[in-house]
Design a protein around this motif. Structure first.
Motif, short mmCIF file in Angstrom:
data_model
loop_
_atom_site.label_atom_id
_atom_site.label_comp_id
_atom_site.label_asym_id
_atom_site.label_seq_id
_atom_site.Cartn_x
_atom_site.Cartn_y
_atom_site.Cartn_z
N ARG A 112 0.79 -1.26 -0.05
CA ARG A 112 -0.12 -0.13 -0.13
C ARG A 112 0.88 1.10 0.03
O ARG A 112 0.51 2.29 -0.80
N ILE A 113 2.00 1.25 1.05
CA ILE A 113 2.96 2.34 0.83
C ILE A 113 4.30 1.83 0.45
O ILE A 113 4.63 0.67 0.81
N ASP B 258 -3.82 9.68 7.06
CA ASP B 258 -3.20 8.38 6.29
C ASP B 258 -2.04 9.07 5.49
O ASP B 258 -2.14 9.90 4.79
N LEU C 181 -0.69 7.54 3.06
CA LEU C 181 -0.83 7.41 1.57
C LEU C 181 -1.17 8.62 0.83
O LEU C 181 -0.73 9.08 -0.41
N ASN D 239 1.31 2.85 8.02
CA ASN D 239 0.66 3.69 7.09
C ASN D 239 -0.43 4.91 7.52
O ASN D 239 -0.89 5.71 6.86
#
Length: 746
Positions: free
Chosen positions: A427-428, A601, A603, A586
């Motif tokens: 995700r990251i 977040d 991201l 995250n």
């Protein structure tokens, strides 16, 4: 109702496929910030955490955009009218008359006559969508329409003001100053929608024409009504006192009624809750119109609507009172400056309300805490741990083979299996593990096998590091994860690093000496160090002001290929005092002087949680090892516990008498340690605090929480220093507590 509609003008731009923008009649809605099903969606639901200023979006039907989007621009009474295209249905008072007739026909369930008149006037369905479906209006609906019709038909030609949105069916989304559906910043038609208003635009909202001598009577009348209400409604409606007091005072000051403002402040400031005293002290310094320009506190309070969470029954009671008393001034403030988050169900108790209020902008909107948060832990990389000599089988002194010690399964340790609540592994972007990182993880795993399992019957030992003669002013402390180094940040701009192990700190050799070293040797990292410089202390220079934060980071936290920040988390209304990364990297939690905690977040930079409840600036944060819970400490001496997944407060720990400067969970998550300026370290039973949580659908939807009245049963121990405030806490890998602070002679 007719008397409640004198203060604002609304112009709506209708987006047509072809041709210039045309004017729509002003719309009436149901309530300030009231949405369908008892929920609201006034502006971004926490995304980005930015303050919604002059433009917002309302979605009473869940935020679904309509085929035709109306963007409304609200101008206060006395301000210049918003330029727009020529009217479609005659003079302004004729449009008002048509709207009133259509609304009356709808509420009287005369659908055929309504449709016929609509075809005649060529008006869109959206023009009266705010009045609700047939049969949904309350008893005051017909009276409202009649009053509006009589007022409009009797008015003189000129710009007419719409009736404030206080009547009609529940669930209406036509709220004054709001656009149905997501309205992006920029220009729509001929009306400019700004993301942040300038100072003059902000202050002009206080240019009201109310009688200054009546403000005390208005406020006293509402106060008497609330205090005489039933107990179940009194606690909820009492939330109105503070924001109404502030805005009424600012209106008097802005309109240069200085004597009336002074009298109003002196009469009612003592009625406000004790946790607003610092704000009231700042407010008392604003005695002239010139003082308001450039004042950050005033601008923050004006540009962010104060959020109140009230049950539908309590709200209807308030609405009926204001209608009967025709209290224009208070209703205008409710419409313009407050966001009322209405829920269905029983009103909250005084204890439940006190637990959640106290921030600079009221409570968090429930919509702000509904985003999905991946609070689980990432899967650990596969690393083989070599056995130590003591772990290998062999013979003991008696000639019998040694038994292997069973490995302990720590509750708080990272799982080797994929957590269902964990974010996707990619995700990251995470850095690749270097050999030194793998070596450190191996050492960590070995230490874990020797970790003491803590609990109520097995409390940790505490080792306290006292900074003596710290005349430079200790402002920050940190300890490395392996507990080998301790750093202090000072007010004289220096950072001082100590070794707390026999291994001393050394500098790297000069360039000429480094060229003689064999780079392929196994001990190259040792050879590059200059033994002549070995010492227990190193002083780092470079800052030009006090050092308020110090951190040892094992990752490549700073992106050296960019000189701009990779993420800017904007949304707090005051200084950010503390930050903490989530265990899965995250998310980032921040604590601020605006008395809120926000979760961001990494991201996309969005704000996914807003936690309110502290009564003072937040100074400490810590995540539980499993990533599910967050503990926060503030100047109010309270430690609050939060369920990240549900976005709820689940615990309150009382005991400290001063600012809580540091919080840490033990490595297995069973003990929470708190350090305070009251010179104490306290240990709390975290397992008991989080067990049997009420996180059902109703609790999550309404925010109703029931905290235990006495948290002393969770307190496992209190440890006092002689005269040293506790600035920092740290659990070693074997669960020994390290504490630090500067001695403060009395």
């Amino acid at each position: 109702m007719a008397a409640l509609a004198e203060e604002q003008t609304e112009v709506a731009v209708k987006l047509e496929p072809e041709g210039p923008p045309t004017l729509l009649p002003p719309q009436t809605g149901d309530s300030a910030g009231e949405g369908g099903g008892g929920t609201t969606n006034n502006g971004p639901n926490g995304g980005g955490g930015n303050v919604a200023a002059s433009s917002s979006s309302a979605g009473g039907d869940g935020g679904t955009p309509k085929p035709s989007v109306a963007v409304s621009a609200v101008a206060p009474a006395g301000a210049a009218p918003v330029p727009a295209a020529a009217p479609e249905a005659g003079a302004p008072h004729d449009r008002q008359t048509l709207l009133a007739v259509l609304q009356f026909l709808r509420q009287s369930n005369l659908r055929e006559a309504e449709e016929a008149l609509r075809r005649e006037a060529r008006l869109l369905e959206e023009a009266v969508a705010g009045s609700g479906a047939p049969g949904e209006a309350d008893g005051a609906g017909a009276e409202t329409a009649s009053a509006l019709l009589s007022r409009v038909t009797a008015s003189a030609p000129g710009p007419a003001a719409p009736d404030p949105p206080v009547s009609g069916a529940s669930g209406s989304a036509a709220v004054s100053g709001l656009a149905t559906g997501p309205a992006a910043p920029g220009k729509v038609g001929s009306v400019a929608v700004e993301d942040q208003p300038d100072v003059s635009a902000v202050l002009s909202a206080y240019n009201q024409q109310g009688d200054p001598t009546m403000y005390e009577e208005y406020y006293s009348g509402l106060k008497h009504f609330i205090e005489c209400s039933l107990d179940c409604h009194r606690a909820e409606l009492s939330q109105l006192f503070y924001p109404l007091f502030v805005h009424m005072y600012l209106e008097l000051v802005y309109n240069q009624h200085e004597n009336e403002a002074k009298s109003f402040f002196e009469k009612f400031h003592g009625d406000q809750e004790c946790y607003y005293q610092d704000d009231l002290r700042v407010l008392s310094s604003l005695t002239k119109k010139e003082h308001m320009k450039g004042n950050e506190t005033m601008l923050d309070f004006r540009t962010s609507k104060f959020v109140l969470r009230i049950s539908r029954d309590s709200y209807q009671l308030l609405k009926r009172h204001l209608q009967e008393k025709q209290n224009n001034q208070i209703w205008n403030i409710v419409q313009e400056h407050l966001y009322i988050d209405i829920f269905d169900g029983m009103p909250r108790s005084k204890q439940q309300i006190d637990a959640m209020v106290g921030s600079l902008a009221g409570e968090a909107k429930r919509e702000a805490n509904k985003s999905k948060v991946f609070f689980g832990l990432l899967k650990e990389p596969e690393i083989e741990v070599p056995l130590d000599d003591e772990d290998e089988e062999g013979e003991n002194e008696e000639g019998k083979p040694k038994k292997k010690k069973p490995k302990k399964d720590s509750i708080g340790s990272k799982s080797k299996k994929q957590d269902p609540n964990a974010p996707p592994q990619n995700r990251i972007p995470l850095p690749e593990l270097k050999d030194s990182d793998k070596l450190d993880k191996i050492m960590n795993m070995k230490e874990t096998t020797k970790r003491v399992r803590l609990g109520p019957d097995c409390l940790p030992s505490i080792c306290f590091y006292t900074f003596l003669n710290a005349y430079q002013g200790l402002t920050a402390v940190d300890v490395t994860d392996d507990s080998s180094l301790i750093a202090g940040g000072f007010a004289d701009s220096t950072v001082r690093v100590w070794s707390v192990t026999p291994k001393k700190l050394r500098s790297v050799k000069q360039a000429a000496d480094l060229s003689l070293i064999d780079k392929e040797s196994d001990d190259v990292l040792e050879r590059i160090m200059d033994e002549k410089t070995a010492s227990e202390l190193k002083i780092l220079y470079g800052h030009s002001g006090p050092v308020y934060g110090a951190s040892f980071s094992p990752d490549r936290l700073w992106a050296t290929d960019h000189y701009q920040p990779l993420r800017i988390f904007a949304g707090h209304l005051a200084d950010v005092n503390c930050t903490r990364f989530h265990p899965n990297s995250n998310y980032v939690a921040t604590g601020s002087a605006d008395r809120t905690v926000r979760l961001w977040d990494v991201l996309n930079g969005n704000c996914v949680r807003i936690f309110t409840g502290h009564k003072g600036p937040i100074h400490s944060l810590t995540f539980s090892p499993n990533g599910r819970f967050l503990a926060t400490g503030a100047t109010d001496g309270r430690v609050l516990l939060w369920d990240i997944g549900h976005g709820l407060m689940v615990g309150e720990l009382k005991g400290h008498s001063d600012t809580v400067c540091s919080l840490r969970f033990s490595r297995d998550g069973e003990i929470l340690a708190s350090g305070s300026m009251d010179n104490t370290v306290r240990l709390w039973d975290a397992i008991k605090a989080f067990e049997d949580l009420e996180t059902d659908d109703f609790t999550t939807a309404t925010g109703h929480i029931n905290l235990p009245e006495n948290s002393q049963e969770l307190l496992l121990g209190t440890y006092m220093t002689k005269s040293t405030p506790v600035v920092h806490l740290h659990f070693t890998r074997r669960n020994l507590v390290l504490a630090a602070g500067a001695y403060s002679p009395q």
